[in-house]
Structure formats: C-alpha cells, structure tokens
Write an enzyme that holds these catalytic residues in place. Structure first.
Site, PDB file in Angstrom:
ATOM      1  N   ASP A 114     -35.173 -32.486  31.819  1.00 25.45           N
ATOM      2  CA  ASP A 114     -35.814 -31.553  30.907  1.00 25.45           C
ATOM      3  C   ASP A 114     -37.250 -31.347  31.435  1.00 25.45           C
ATOM      4  O   ASP A 114     -37.737 -32.147  32.237  1.00 25.45           O
ATOM      5  CB  ASP A 114     -35.814 -32.205  29.520  1.00 25.45           C
ATOM      6  CG  ASP A 114     -36.573 -31.425  28.491  1.00 25.45           C
ATOM      7  OD1 ASP A 114     -36.360 -30.213  28.392  1.00 25.45           O
ATOM      8  OD2 ASP A 114     -37.387 -32.040  27.780  1.00 25.45           O
ATOM      9  N   LEU A 115     -37.896 -30.287  31.008  1.00 30.22           N
ATOM     10  CA  LEU A 115     -39.268 -30.037  31.494  1.00 30.22           C
ATOM     11  C   LEU A 115     -40.323 -30.501  30.475  1.00 30.22           C
ATOM     12  O   LEU A 115     -41.057 -31.456  30.716  1.00 30.22           O
ATOM     13  CB  LEU A 115     -39.444 -28.542  31.785  1.00 30.22           C
ATOM     14  CG  LEU A 115     -40.841 -28.110  32.210  1.00 30.22           C
ATOM     15  CD1 LEU A 115     -41.247 -28.737  33.541  1.00 30.22           C
ATOM     16  CD2 LEU A 115     -40.923 -26.575  32.309  1.00 30.22           C
ATOM     17  N   ASP A 116     -40.359 -29.793  29.341  1.00 25.66           N
ATOM     18  CA  ASP A 116     -41.411 -30.062  28.355  1.00 25.66           C
ATOM     19  C   ASP A 116     -41.193 -31.428  27.704  1.00 25.66           C
ATOM     20  O   ASP A 116     -40.185 -31.643  27.037  1.00 25.66           O
ATOM     21  CB  ASP A 116     -41.403 -28.985  27.267  1.00 25.66           C
ATOM     22  CG  ASP A 116     -41.714 -27.597  27.841  1.00 25.66           C
ATOM     23  OD1 ASP A 116     -42.391 -27.553  28.883  1.00 25.66           O
ATOM     24  OD2 ASP A 116     -41.300 -26.602  27.245  1.00 25.66           O
ATOM     25  N   THR A 175     -46.100 -29.810  27.539  1.00 24.52           N
ATOM     26  CA  THR A 175     -46.540 -28.486  27.078  1.00 24.52           C
ATOM     27  C   THR A 175     -46.461 -28.352  25.564  1.00 24.52           C
ATOM     28  O   THR A 175     -46.831 -27.307  25.031  1.00 24.52           O
ATOM     29  CB  THR A 175     -45.656 -27.386  27.700  1.00 24.52           C
ATOM     30  OG1 THR A 175     -44.315 -27.782  27.538  1.00 24.52           O
ATOM     31  CG2 THR A 175     -45.979 -27.162  29.150  1.00 24.52           C
ATOM     32  N   LYS A 222     -39.481 -29.277  19.270  1.00 24.81           N
ATOM     33  CA  LYS A 222     -39.328 -29.766  20.647  1.00 24.81           C
ATOM     34  C   LYS A 222     -37.895 -29.565  21.127  1.00 24.81           C
ATOM     35  O   LYS A 222     -36.955 -30.001  20.458  1.00 24.81           O
ATOM     36  CB  LYS A 222     -39.720 -31.239  20.739  1.00 24.81           C
ATOM     37  CG  LYS A 222     -41.224 -31.441  20.680  1.00 24.81           C
ATOM     38  CD  LYS A 222     -41.593 -32.885  20.936  1.00 24.81           C
ATOM     39  CE  LYS A 222     -43.100 -33.044  20.955  1.00 24.81           C
ATOM     40  NZ  LYS A 222     -43.503 -34.440  21.128  1.00 24.81           N
ATOM     41  N   SER A 280     -34.273 -26.837  31.486  1.00 20.90           N
ATOM     42  CA  SER A 280     -35.216 -26.592  30.394  1.00 20.90           C
ATOM     43  C   SER A 280     -34.761 -25.408  29.553  1.00 20.90           C
ATOM     44  O   SER A 280     -34.174 -24.458  30.072  1.00 20.90           O
ATOM     45  CB  SER A 280     -36.597 -26.287  30.984  1.00 20.90           C
ATOM     46  OG  SER A 280     -37.478 -25.882  29.959  1.00 20.90           O
ATOM     47  N   ALA A 281     -35.076 -25.474  28.254  1.00 20.27           N
ATOM     48  CA  ALA A 281     -34.819 -24.332  27.363  1.00 20.27           C
ATOM     49  C   ALA A 281     -35.883 -23.256  27.540  1.00 20.27           C
ATOM     50  O   ALA A 281     -35.760 -22.159  26.995  1.00 20.27           O
ATOM     51  CB  ALA A 281     -34.808 -24.802  25.915  1.00 20.27           C
ATOM     52  N   LYS A 340     -29.911 -25.580  23.768  1.00 20.55           N
ATOM     53  CA  LYS A 340     -29.707 -26.948  23.283  1.00 20.55           C
ATOM     54  C   LYS A 340     -29.673 -26.922  21.748  1.00 20.55           C
ATOM     55  O   LYS A 340     -30.457 -26.171  21.166  1.00 20.55           O
ATOM     56  CB  LYS A 340     -30.856 -27.852  23.768  1.00 20.55           C
ATOM     57  CG  LYS A 340     -30.984 -27.906  25.282  1.00 20.55           C
ATOM     58  CD  LYS A 340     -32.286 -28.604  25.683  1.00 20.55           C
ATOM     59  CE  LYS A 340     -32.508 -28.469  27.191  1.00 20.55           C
ATOM     60  NZ  LYS A 340     -33.789 -29.066  27.636  1.00 20.55           N
ATOM     61  N   GLU A 347     -34.175 -36.566  28.849  1.00 20.69           N
ATOM     62  CA  GLU A 347     -34.644 -35.725  27.742  1.00 20.69           C
ATOM     63  C   GLU A 347     -35.626 -36.437  26.812  1.00 20.69           C
ATOM     64  O   GLU A 347     -35.548 -37.652  26.637  1.00 20.69           O
ATOM     65  CB  GLU A 347     -33.441 -35.321  26.882  1.00 20.69           C
ATOM     66  CG  GLU A 347     -32.876 -33.968  27.183  1.00 20.69           C
ATOM     67  CD  GLU A 347     -33.752 -32.814  26.691  1.00 20.69           C
ATOM     68  OE1 GLU A 347     -34.743 -33.053  25.982  1.00 20.69           O
ATOM     69  OE2 GLU A 347     -33.426 -31.660  27.026  1.00 20.69           O
ATOM     70  N   ASP A 348     -36.501 -35.652  26.170  1.00 20.45           N
ATOM     71  CA  ASP A 348     -37.424 -36.203  25.177  1.00 20.45           C
ATOM     72  C   ASP A 348     -37.103 -35.732  23.760  1.00 20.45           C
ATOM     73  O   ASP A 348     -37.814 -36.101  22.829  1.00 20.45           O
ATOM     74  CB  ASP A 348     -38.873 -35.795  25.495  1.00 20.45           C
ATOM     75  CG  ASP A 348     -39.111 -34.332  25.192  1.00 20.45           C
ATOM     76  OD1 ASP A 348     -38.276 -33.497  25.601  1.00 20.45           O
ATOM     77  OD2 ASP A 348     -40.119 -34.011  24.533  1.00 20.45           O
TER      78      ASP A 348
HETATM   79  P1  B16 Z   1     -40.203 -20.837  25.801  1.00 25.23           P
HETATM   80  P2  B16 Z   1     -37.651 -28.018  27.150  1.00 25.23           P
HETATM   81  C1  B16 Z   1     -38.445 -26.208  25.320  1.00 25.23           C
HETATM   82  O1  B16 Z   1     -38.509 -26.746  26.606  1.00 25.23           O
HETATM   83  C2  B16 Z   1     -39.614 -26.672  24.461  1.00 25.23           C
HETATM   84  O2  B16 Z   1     -39.506 -28.071  24.224  1.00 25.23           O
HETATM   85  C3  B16 Z   1     -39.592 -25.952  23.145  1.00 25.23           C
HETATM   86  O3  B16 Z   1     -40.674 -26.370  22.328  1.00 25.23           O
HETATM   87  C4  B16 Z   1     -39.664 -24.427  23.411  1.00 25.23           C
HETATM   88  O4  B16 Z   1     -39.586 -23.709  22.184  1.00 25.23           O
HETATM   89  C5  B16 Z   1     -38.503 -24.034  24.314  1.00 25.23           C
HETATM   90  O5  B16 Z   1     -38.563 -24.781  25.517  1.00 25.23           O
HETATM   91  C6  B16 Z   1     -38.532 -22.561  24.666  1.00 25.23           C
HETATM   92  O6  B16 Z   1     -39.677 -22.322  25.420  1.00 25.23           O
HETATM   93  O7  B16 Z   1     -40.720 -20.226  24.535  1.00 25.23           O
HETATM   94  O8  B16 Z   1     -41.266 -21.117  26.831  1.00 25.23           O
HETATM   95  O9  B16 Z   1     -39.020 -20.085  26.381  1.00 25.23           O
HETATM   96  O10 B16 Z   1     -38.092 -29.196  26.338  1.00 25.23           O
HETATM   97  O11 B16 Z   1     -36.178 -27.672  26.989  1.00 25.23           O
HETATM   98  O12 B16 Z   1     -38.084 -28.101  28.597  1.00 25.23           O
HETATM   99 MG    MG Z   2     -38.309 -31.378  26.065  1.00 25.30          MG
END
Ligand code: B16
Ligand code: MG
Length: 227
Positions: A10-12, A18, A46, A117-118, A148, A172-173
């Site tokens: 996962d990224l964030d 972030t 998250k 990542s999402a 997710k 994942e976090d």
């Molecule tokens: P965006 P991850 C997720 O990333 C974030 O944790 C989540 O807070 C955010 O709403 C989602 O990505 C979408 O991000 O608006 O930049 O497309 O944890 O899956 O890396």
């Molecule tokens: Mg995350």
C-alpha cells in the site's frame, strides 16, 4: 522454507504518510459546507477511495442526500486540487523509516515489488519521493473497478507479475486494505494498531519495526496451510 515471490505495498501509511495532507484537504472542504471534521474522523478515511470518503463525510454531517452527483463530483475535485497542491511539495525525506532498507533487501533477493494503492495520485507521490524506479509495477487506481476492501487492486498486481496469490504478501495500514489482501487470497502484513488491524497475519506497530525474517517465518506457516 517457502518464500514469497512478490511483496505488494500500500502507499499511504506504508511507504509514506499522506494521511495528514488528505486530512487538511478534506477538512477545508468539510468546513466550506458546514461539517465538523477532525483527525479522529479522518482515521475512517484511510485506505478508502475518494468518492467513498466524501460520502462518509456527508453522512457524518447529515447531508448524505443534500447534493446531486454533479455537485459531489465537483466537491471531490475541489478537495483533490487542494490535496495536489500539498503533495507536490513532498520530498524523499517523507519516506517512512526503514522502507528504503526493506525495499533494497527485497530487490537483492529478487523478490518482485508492487504497489497497490487506492490513490489516483500514487504516481505523483512516488515521483516526489523519487521512488518510481523502486517498484516493478504500480497499479493504476483509475483502472481498478472496485476499490478496497474489494481485492481488485492486489489481484491486478499479482496478475501483472503472473503469480498465484499465495506467492504474494500484501502490506497495509488500513483495515479495508487488510480485508482486500485477504479477499485476494494473500498473506497480510499489517502496519499499525491491533485494534484496527487485528485480522492481519502478522502485525508491526510501525514501519521501523518491520522484521522481514519474522514475516518469512509466519508466511511459511501460512503457506503450508494453503490448499
Ligand atoms: P486519492 P492507499 C488511499 O491510499 C488513502 O489512504 C485514502 O485516504 C484516499 O482517500 C485514497 O487513497 C484515494 O486517494 O484521492 O489520492 O485518489 O492507502 O490505498 O495508498
Ligand atoms: Mg494506506
């Protein structure tokens, strides 16, 4: 000992944090429509996609039915423009502790490294962190049908590598992310608190505490139980 062929991150919250930038951008948007928004509520967002996050914020403010789809898309765009202004200032200093060492070790042992990542801003964030070259494959969230906790994004990475899920480890976090990894049929490493990530197959409180040998031992046990 059975070893995995790929690690899918996962990224964030795993590679970088972030969440604070998402928080600032959502807070500004929420306040502009009269909804209180604090860091505790931000925890619910998250790992959750952009439009799903907006729906949760509107529900919190009892405004779930107050806007048309076009208005909601405009709000999500407004939040994202603000978020992008914040993330373009990110630097490699914002990579979470011990992540570079972990990736280097995996690269040296020929383990494939993927990103699931999402976030539709994942490529921008990796670029600012100077990490685009560290991943063998980065899933494009814009092309993933279901976000997710659906398994789609982790399965997309495994498919790209040509691997059966049981040879992949997801990291994942977020609870939604751990569920996504399990629904993809993979071994789940959780980074964070047992209260939200108790379902993970192995858990570390933060990235600095990640122990690759402990992951390999737990994965070996898990692998033997797979059909
Ligand atoms: P965006 P991850 C997720 O990333 C974030 O944790 C989540 O807070 C955010 O709403 C989602 O990505 C979408 O991000 O608006 O930049 O497309 O944890 O899956 O890396
Ligand atoms: Mg995350």
């Amino acid at each position: 000992m059975n070893k995995p062929t790929a690690f899918i991150f996962d990224l964030d919250g795993v590679i970088t944090d972030t969440a604070h930038y998402h928080f600032l951008a959502w807070q500004a948007l929420a306040q502009s429509i009269g909804i209180d928004f604090d860091a505790a509520f931000n925890e619910n967002l998250k790992g959750v996609g952009r439009m799903e996050s907006l729906e949760l914020i509107l529900q919190k403010g009892n405004k779930a039915n107050a806007y048309t789809l076009v208005e909601k898309e405009a709000m999500a765009t407004q939040k994202n423009e603000h978020y992008k202004e914040l993330i373009v200032k990110m630097t490699p200093d914002e990579v979470l502790p011990k992540i570079p060492e972990l990736l280097q070790r995996l690269q040296q042992s020929q383990v494939k490294i993927g990103l699931a990542s999402a976030s539709k801003n994942a490529f921008t964030v990796l670029g600012c962190l100077k990490m685009l070259g560290d991943f063998d494959y980065v899933a494009d969230a814009a092309k993933i049908p279901n976000s997710k906790p659906a398994p789609d994004v982790f399965l997309d990475v495994a498919k790209h590598f040509g691997l059966d899920s049981k040879y992949c480890i997801g990291v994942e976090d977020a609870a939604a992310g751990v569920e996504s990894i399990h629904r993809a049929g993979m071994f789940a490493v959780g980074i964070g608190d047992v209260s939200s990530l108790g379902e993970a197959d192995i858990l570390f409180p933060n990235t600095a505490a990640i122990d690759v040998d402990a992951i390999y031992r737990a994965y070996d046990q898990w692998f033997k139980q797979q059909a």
